[in-house]
Design an enzyme around this catalytic site. Structure first.
Site, PDB file in Angstrom:
ATOM      1  N   HIS A   1      -3.255  -5.027   1.655  1.00  0.00           N
ATOM      2  CA  HIS A   1      -2.844  -5.622   2.574  1.00  0.00           C
ATOM      3  C   HIS A   1      -2.426  -6.896   3.279  1.00  0.00           C
ATOM      4  O   HIS A   1      -3.450  -7.521   3.284  1.00  0.00           O
ATOM      5  CB  HIS A   1      -3.093  -4.776   3.565  1.00  0.00           C
TER       6      HIS A   1
ATOM      7  N   GLU B   1      -1.104  -8.641   5.045  1.00  0.00           N
ATOM      8  CA  GLU B   1      -0.640  -8.776   6.705  1.00  0.00           C
ATOM      9  C   GLU B   1      -1.633  -8.511   7.401  1.00  0.00           C
ATOM     10  O   GLU B   1      -2.352  -9.398   8.524  1.00  0.00           O
ATOM     11  CB  GLU B   1       0.196  -7.528   6.768  1.00  0.00           C
TER      12      GLU B   1
ATOM     13  N   CYS C   1       1.501  -1.165  -0.037  1.00  0.00           N
ATOM     14  CA  CYS C   1      -0.022   0.165   0.392  1.00  0.00           C
ATOM     15  C   CYS C   1       0.967   0.890  -0.241  1.00  0.00           C
ATOM     16  O   CYS C   1       1.447   1.701  -0.783  1.00  0.00           O
ATOM     17  CB  CYS C   1      -1.199   0.106   0.773  1.00  0.00           C
TER      18      CYS C   1
END
Length: 197
Positions: free
Chosen positions: A175, A177, A81
Site C-alpha cells: 500500500h 497510499e 493489495c
C-alpha cells in the site's frame, strides 16, 4: 500536459488515501461506485481492502462486467493489495466463488505474507521509481507466485514478486497510499498520460 481523470473503486477499502495520493500527483481523482461512473475516466485504481468482499460487492452492484470491459479496453488500471488480487488472471487460496477482473498474466496467492497481526513495512526497490526504495506497507498482503511472458516484474521482496506491470495494468502487493510517499501514484499517473497520447 493534461490533467487525467482517475477513478478509485469505492466499493470497499482504503479509498480516501488513494484519492489524496492521486490528487497530490496532479490527477483529478473521484470515487467510483456505479458502472456509469467509469465513463469518461482515463484510469482507475482498485484499492486494498478485503478481496472476497470486494469481489462480492462488484457482483451485487453490477460492476464486475463493466470493470472487466474497462480492463479489456486497455485503460490504465492500478491495483494495490486486494486490487492486485482483482487484476490477476489466476488466484490461489481464494474462495471458490471469488471473481477476478483479470488483466495481468500472473498467479497471485492471497494473504501470502500472513495475517493482520503479521503486517509490516519494508523498503522496496521498484523499477521505474526514481529516488531510491519506496516504503511498502504490507497488510495481509498477497504475493505473485508466477508471471507469464507478457507480465514484467517491477519489484521483489524476500524472494517474492510484489510489483508487476502488464501493458497498462500495474499492481503492487503493498500500500504506497499509506506512506505519504506518492512516487508510485505519480508513476501510475504518468502511465495514464502516456496511454492518452
Amino acid at each position: 500536459m493534461t490533467t487525467p481523470t482517475i477513478g478509485v473503486l469505492a466499493l470497499q477499502g482504503d479509498v480516501r488515501e488513494h484519492l489524496t495520493a492521486l490528487a497530490e500527483s496532479d490527477a483529478l481523482a473521484r470515487p467510483v461506485r456505479r458502472a456509469e461512473e467509469l465513463e469518461g475516466l482515463d484510469g482507475l485504481v482498485i484499492p486494498g481492502g478485503e478481496s472476497t468482499t470486494m469481489s462480492k460487492l462488484a457482483v451485487v452492484f453490477g460492476m464486475l462486467e463493466p470493470l472487466r470491459a474497462f480492463v479489456r479496453a486497455g485503460k490504465p488500471v492500478y491495483g494495490t493489495c486486494a486490487g492486485m488480487i482483482m487484476v490477476a488472471d489466476k488466484l490461489l487460496d481464494g474462495r471458490e466463488d471469488q471473481e477476478t477482473l483479470g488483466g495481468v498474466d500472473m498467479i497471485v496467492r492471497r494473504n501470502a505474507f500472513g495475517r493482520q497481526n503479521e503486517s509490516f513495512e519494508a523498503a522496496v526497490d521498484m523499477a521505474g521509481i526514481p529516488g531510491g526504495p519506496v516504503d511498502g506497507v504490507f497488510i495481509r498482503a498477497p504475493w505473485v507466485e508466477s508471471v507469464g511472458a507478457s507480465a514484467e516484474v517491477l519489484a521483489t521482496y524476500d524472494g517474492h514478486t510484489v510489483a508487476v506491470r502488464q501493458g497498462n495494468v500495474l499492481a503492487t502487493s503493498f500500500h504506497p497510499e499509506l506512506t505519504g510517499d506518492h512516487r508510485v501514484h505519480a508513476f501510475f499517473v504518468d502511465m495514464v498520460r502516456r496511454a492518452e497520447r
